[in-house]
Design a protein around this motif. Structure first.
Motif, mmCIF file in Angstrom:
data_model
loop_
_atom_site.group_PDB
_atom_site.id
_atom_site.type_symbol
_atom_site.label_atom_id
_atom_site.label_comp_id
_atom_site.label_asym_id
_atom_site.label_seq_id
_atom_site.Cartn_x
_atom_site.Cartn_y
_atom_site.Cartn_z
ATOM 1 N N GLU A 119 6.048 6.205 1.995
ATOM 2 C CA GLU A 119 4.415 5.904 1.373
ATOM 3 C C GLU A 119 3.930 6.839 0.344
ATOM 4 O OE1 GLU A 119 0.083 3.951 2.658
ATOM 5 O OE2 GLU A 119 1.790 4.647 4.209
ATOM 6 N N GLU A 186 3.026 0.237 -7.496
ATOM 7 C CA GLU A 186 1.829 -0.005 -6.786
ATOM 8 C C GLU A 186 2.033 -1.103 -5.810
ATOM 9 O OE1 GLU A 186 -1.508 -1.091 -9.215
ATOM 10 O OE2 GLU A 186 -1.455 0.904 -10.311
ATOM 11 N N GLU A 187 2.897 -2.068 -6.216
ATOM 12 C CA GLU A 187 3.325 -3.437 -5.280
ATOM 13 C C GLU A 187 4.091 -2.979 -4.171
ATOM 14 O OE1 GLU A 187 4.896 -6.736 -7.515
ATOM 15 O OE2 GLU A 187 3.144 -6.940 -8.521
ATOM 16 N N SER A 189 4.088 0.008 -2.927
ATOM 17 C CA SER A 189 3.476 1.023 -1.923
ATOM 18 C C SER A 189 2.619 0.031 -1.215
ATOM 19 C CB SER A 189 2.650 1.971 -2.769
ATOM 20 O OG SER A 189 3.450 2.881 -3.618
ATOM 21 N N SER A 190 2.023 -0.931 -1.661
ATOM 22 C CA SER A 190 1.104 -1.933 -0.597
ATOM 23 C C SER A 190 2.154 -2.432 0.341
ATOM 24 C CB SER A 190 0.678 -2.977 -1.625
ATOM 25 O OG SER A 190 -0.218 -2.626 -2.648
ATOM 26 N N GLU A 194 1.741 -2.021 4.513
ATOM 27 C CA GLU A 194 1.565 -3.341 5.552
ATOM 28 C C GLU A 194 2.552 -3.026 6.852
ATOM 29 O OE1 GLU A 194 2.158 -6.995 3.721
ATOM 30 O OE2 GLU A 194 0.603 -6.577 1.971
#
Length: 269
Positions: A119, A186-187, A189-190, A194
């Protein structure tokens, strides 16, 4: 990867979680991404496999014929589950497989104790790209060969980041799927975040639980643990009444078999 049907995605994730538990996660991540790339290239195949009007069994058969013997059993079963699901858009099928590829990479990092590293490394790479326009151009130039981009990333990051980080960044650079590198980071990392926040509960029951029962159990566990809990159900005829729930090393046992075993332990002691 936004806008995926939650119910369809949940069904595919359930199959994925069941097969990923004993899979080579790095290989699974690579294979799911490769299938997603194939569907991106073969528009006719993607339309046929994502057509909600076609019977699920028919689409599953096509996916099996396409992949059997070419990918691992875990990747095959995940891809078949994705083909069986109903999607609102043709690209959703490939999006779902890409998403699970990222989850497999994150799960590998978690097993290695490096999920937090991944992350952090994705975030820091995004900052590096923002500060180095020349590097960004080299990695995003559509005319540049993929092999050269992979080699550049290996020289920059190998032995400096977790293997899962290098895999994810390489995927984004080589196969951007119409996104900017920044958006892709960004996607991803999200999705990694999760994975870090989610707990997985394995439920053993003599009979399959209904969707309503799984939702109620999930809500109870979410309240108890203060985090989202994904519920996987294992049907085991040896379970005598009730069910057991395992989250990590903790077991909540309400089965008759479990109570009998507890009595035996006390008598033996």
């Amino acid at each position: 990867m936004r806008g995926l049907s939650r119910s369809s995605l949940a069904a595919v994730e359930e199959r994925f979680n069941a097969v990923a538990a004993s899979a080579d996660l790095g290989r699974l991540a690579d294979e799911l991404r490769a299938v997603a790339d194939l569907l991106d290239r073969e528009h006719g195949l993607r339309r046929n496999l994502s057509d909600p009007a076609r019977p699920a069994a028919q689409k599953a058969q096509v996916m099996r014929m396409l992949l059997e013997g070419k990918v691992s059993d875990a990747a095959l079963e995940t891809a078949v589950a994705a083909a069986e699901a109903k999607w609102s858009r043709a690209r959703d099928l490939a999006d779902a497989l890409e998403r699970l590829s990222v989850v497999a990479s994150a799960a590998q990092a978690e097993a290695e104790g490096r999920l937090d590293d991944v992350e952090d490394e994705l975030f820091r790479f995004g900052r590096i790209i923002a500060a180095n326009p020349g590097l960004r151009l080299a990695l995003t130039d559509p005319a540049a060969p993929a092999e050269g981009k992979e080699r550049l990333l290996s020289e920059l990051l190998a032995d400096k980041v977790a293997p899962s980080t290098l895999r994810l960044i390489t995927q984004l650079v080589v196969h951007p799927r119409g996104r900017s590198l920044e958006t892709g980071l960004e996607e991803y990392s999200s999705l990694v975040a999760e994975q870090r926040q989610r707990l997985v509960a394995v439920v053993r029951s003599a009979v399959a639980l209904t969707d309503e029962q799984k939702q109620r159990l999930g809500a109870y566990l979410r309240t108890s643990y203060g985090r989202d809990v994904h519920v996987n159900v294992e049907v085991d005829p040896r379970v005598l009444g009730g069910f057991s729930v395992r989250i990590g090393d903790e077991v909540i046992d309400s089965t008759i078999a479990g109570r009998i075993e507890e009595v035996r332990r006390r008598l033996a002691g």
